[in-house]
Design a protein around this motif. Structure first.
Motif, mmCIF file in Angstrom:
data_model
loop_
_atom_site.group_PDB
_atom_site.id
_atom_site.type_symbol
_atom_site.label_atom_id
_atom_site.label_comp_id
_atom_site.label_asym_id
_atom_site.label_seq_id
_atom_site.Cartn_x
_atom_site.Cartn_y
_atom_site.Cartn_z
ATOM 1 N N ASP A 126 -28.963 62.080 -51.882
ATOM 2 C CA ASP A 126 -28.797 63.384 -51.236
ATOM 3 C C ASP A 126 -27.666 63.270 -50.230
ATOM 4 O O ASP A 126 -27.819 62.623 -49.191
ATOM 5 N N GLU A 127 -26.532 63.864 -50.522
ATOM 6 C CA GLU A 127 -25.372 63.750 -49.647
ATOM 7 C C GLU A 127 -25.585 64.486 -48.327
ATOM 8 O O GLU A 127 -25.059 64.094 -47.290
ATOM 9 N N SER A 128 -26.382 65.549 -48.345
ATOM 10 C CA SER A 128 -26.641 66.327 -47.134
ATOM 11 C C SER A 128 -28.081 66.817 -47.140
ATOM 12 O O SER A 128 -28.498 67.526 -48.066
ATOM 13 N N ALA A 131 -28.086 70.636 -47.046
ATOM 14 C CA ALA A 131 -27.831 71.256 -48.347
ATOM 15 C C ALA A 131 -29.067 71.177 -49.227
ATOM 16 O O ALA A 131 -29.354 72.091 -49.998
ATOM 17 N N ALA A 134 -31.463 74.077 -48.743
ATOM 18 C CA ALA A 134 -30.921 75.429 -48.914
ATOM 19 C C ALA A 134 -31.941 76.425 -49.433
ATOM 20 O O ALA A 134 -32.277 77.393 -48.772
ATOM 21 N N SER A 138 -33.949 71.185 -54.777
ATOM 22 C CA SER A 138 -32.694 70.603 -54.321
ATOM 23 C C SER A 138 -31.714 70.468 -55.481
ATOM 24 O O SER A 138 -32.079 70.053 -56.585
ATOM 25 N N THR A 139 -30.450 70.815 -55.239
ATOM 26 C CA THR A 139 -29.431 70.656 -56.274
ATOM 27 C C THR A 139 -29.242 69.181 -56.607
ATOM 28 O O THR A 139 -28.872 68.835 -57.732
ATOM 29 N N TYR A 140 -29.490 68.309 -55.638
ATOM 30 C CA TYR A 140 -29.355 66.878 -55.880
ATOM 31 C C TYR A 140 -30.422 66.384 -56.863
ATOM 32 O O TYR A 140 -30.161 65.490 -57.665
ATOM 33 N N ARG A 205 -32.934 75.821 -42.089
ATOM 34 C CA ARG A 205 -32.120 76.503 -43.095
ATOM 35 C C ARG A 205 -31.048 77.384 -42.464
ATOM 36 O O ARG A 205 -30.077 77.741 -43.111
ATOM 37 N N ALA A 209 -24.361 74.161 -43.091
ATOM 38 C CA ALA A 209 -24.288 72.860 -43.748
ATOM 39 C C ALA A 209 -23.109 72.044 -43.243
ATOM 40 O O ALA A 209 -23.124 70.822 -43.279
#
Length: 231
Positions: A126-128, A131, A134, A138-140, A205, A209
């Protein structure tokens, strides 16, 4: 070399593959992955390691561990003989091309018996944290799922007689063992909501970011005592 030497010194009754790693960090296929495999010397004659193609047109074959070079350290810029380093495609992780990927070795056990694929996986992180908070999943997590799907598809392709990274493939593997750093994470939104309540999740939230300032949240438990947490 120092790590491999220390392992061999500590375990003299084991054959060691040495550190299977690429050393040319400028390569497009560099994964920053490495593996050391150990085999008891009393069983060395029962284990063989697949040699992937060494040059265009060269066929692969199983090699006795007695004949294999040790340590098996590929030269910079040359195709590895005994392991395949595969870097995950750029599109899986957005604009940043990560060095995440997997390292594949293929073994034959029992003097001509079962074929086993060993796969060292380093999945996306997870880079952030912001993020990841959000909305929804999670997009990750989606990136990690796609990466694992790519690995399993590659292994299934090998079972069908294909070859990873080129070269001839042996008979389909009897089994595959995936291990390494999968970078699995908690559902961060659910964890923050559980620890800090709906208001804490809403505050988290609301933070941009791009804001590099750590976000401090107060946690509360059933006892009424609280604590601090940072994202």
């Amino acid at each position: 070399a120092a790590v491999a030497g220390a392992v061999e010194a500590a375990l003299p009754d084991h054959w060691s593959s040495g550190m299977m790693v690429r050393t040319d960090t400028a390569e497009d296929g560099f994964t920053a992955l490495g593996s050391i495999y150990l085999v008891r010397r009393s069983a060395v004659q029962l284990v063989r390691l697949w040699r992937w193609k060494e040059a265009e047109g060269a066929a692969g074959a199983f090699e006795s561990l007695r004949a294999a070079d040790g340590p098996l350290v590929p030269q910079p810029g040359l195709p590895p003989r005994h392991c395949r380093h595969e870097r995950f495609p750029r599109h899986l992780y957005g604009s940043t091309w990560s060095r995440k990927g997997y390292l594949l070795t293929r073994w034959q056990l029992g003097g001509g018996g079962a074929v086993l694929d060993l796969v060292n996986v380093h999945n996306f992180h997870d880079e952030s944290n912001l993020a990841a908070l959000a909305a929804g999943a999670s997009t990750y997590a989606s990136c990690r799922q796609q990466a694992l799907s790519l690995v399993t598809a590659a292994l299934l392709g090998l079972r069908g007689g294909g070859a990873a990274g080129g070269g001839a493939a042996p008979a389909p593997a009897s089994a595959a063992f995936l291990f390494g750093d999968f970078n699995f994470r908690l559902d961060l939104a659910h964890a923050v909501s559980l620890l800090c309540g709906a208001e804490g999740l809403q505050r988290a939230r609301a933070v941009a970011a791009a804001d590099a300032t750590p976000l401090r949240l107060e946690t509360s438990g059933g006892s009424g005592e609280g604590g601090d947490g940072y994202l």
